[in-house]
Design an enzyme around this catalytic site. Structure first.
Site, PDB file in Angstrom:
ATOM      1  N   MET A  85      -0.775   2.678  35.963  1.00 44.66           N
ATOM      2  CA  MET A  85      -1.825   1.983  36.861  1.00 44.66           C
ATOM      3  C   MET A  85      -3.153   1.656  36.918  1.00 44.66           C
ATOM      4  O   MET A  85      -4.073   1.124  37.324  1.00 44.66           O
ATOM      5  CB  MET A  85      -1.924   1.664  38.522  1.00 44.66           C
ATOM      6  CG  MET A  85       0.062   1.988  38.212  1.00 44.66           C
ATOM      7  SD  MET A  85       0.486   0.371  37.639  1.00 44.66           S
ATOM      8  CE  MET A  85       0.212  -1.223  38.837  1.00 44.66           C
ATOM      9  N   ASN A 102       4.924   1.352  26.291  1.00 42.99           N
ATOM     10  CA  ASN A 102       5.038   0.282  28.230  1.00 42.99           C
ATOM     11  C   ASN A 102       6.192   0.613  28.392  1.00 42.99           C
ATOM     12  O   ASN A 102       6.668  -0.311  27.464  1.00 42.99           O
ATOM     13  CB  ASN A 102       3.586  -0.110  28.604  1.00 42.99           C
ATOM     14  CG  ASN A 102       3.607  -0.575  29.519  1.00 42.99           C
ATOM     15  OD1 ASN A 102       3.653   0.201  30.089  1.00 42.99           O
ATOM     16  ND2 ASN A 102       3.062  -1.896  30.280  1.00 42.99           N
ATOM     17  N   HIS A 104       7.565  -2.523  31.235  1.00 37.77           N
ATOM     18  CA  HIS A 104       7.626  -3.473  32.168  1.00 37.77           C
ATOM     19  C   HIS A 104       8.896  -4.348  32.790  1.00 37.77           C
ATOM     20  O   HIS A 104       9.518  -4.274  32.494  1.00 37.77           O
ATOM     21  CB  HIS A 104       6.461  -4.724  31.774  1.00 37.77           C
ATOM     22  CG  HIS A 104       6.203  -6.137  32.311  1.00 37.77           C
ATOM     23  ND1 HIS A 104       5.020  -5.806  33.118  1.00 37.77           N
ATOM     24  CD2 HIS A 104       6.135  -7.287  32.615  1.00 37.77           C
ATOM     25  CE1 HIS A 104       4.426  -6.841  33.388  1.00 37.77           C
ATOM     26  NE2 HIS A 104       5.684  -7.428  33.642  1.00 37.77           N
TER      27      HIS A 104
END
Length: 195
Positions: A85, A102, A104
């Protein structure tokens, strides 16, 4: 088999970290977790670093410079964000062009950013899912590597949707890392990228 040297960045529970660690223990998996880094000293996921005896580092100040030194020291070749984060600067991302992944919790390019499940349900979508993509300096905008879909039930809640998608993430992220190592990374080398 020579395995790519992997670093995972976490901020919280580390459930995707755990799935990556377990996958990397397979003989035919092309990567191995060599370092775990957190910007949160209380991240639950750090327990997995201790449990599996993987070197870890907690960085709360001068984050990117300290991280850079750790990545160089451990000869890291792939950086995976897993519930991390903190937004990395464009300068940092440019240093590791094509090397940062990443995950998501939406079917990108839809629903970038935060409060994903709430927005999906408010818009009465019939399906959602998760996406593993390269990090390119813009929020959730990099090249898509793999996606996994889930159907949204009539009585779906944010919590139930999150849980449903999270279970998909645990299998998708390792699959995407494998695909990246075997196909995409090689492709970027071929065209003269710095991956």
């Amino acid at each position: 088999m020579i395995k790519e040297r992997l670093c995972v960045l976490i901020s919280g529970r580390g459930s995707n970290l755990l799935s990556i660690i377990k996958s990397c223990r397979g003989k035919d998996f092309p990567a191995k977790v060599k370092l775990i880094v957190s910007n949160n000293p209380n991240a639950f996921g750090l327990r997995y670093a201790k449990q599996y005896k993987i070197p870890f580092k907690v960085i709360t100040k001068n984050f990117e410079n300290t991280l850079l030194k750790q990545l160089q020291k451990n000869q890291i070749e792939i950086l995976c964000l897993a519930g991390f984060m903190k937004v990395l600067s464009k300068n940092f991302i440019d240093l590791f062009f094509n090397m940062i992944l990443n995950i998501h919790p939406s079917l990108l390019p839809k629903y970038k950013g935060l409060n994903t499940h709430k927005r999906v349900l408010n818009n009465k979508e019939k399906e959602s899912g998760c996406t593993v993509h390269r990090v390119d300096g813009k929020i959730d905008s990099g090249e898509i590597i793999l996606q996994s879909k889930v159907k949204i039930a009539k009585n779906e809640t944010e919590a139930s949707l999150e849980n449903k998608i999270l279970k998909k993430e645990w299998t998708l992220y390792p699959r995407a890392i494998k695909k990246y190592c075997k196909e995409i990374k090689r492709y970027y080398w071929k065209i003269g990228g710095t991956a």
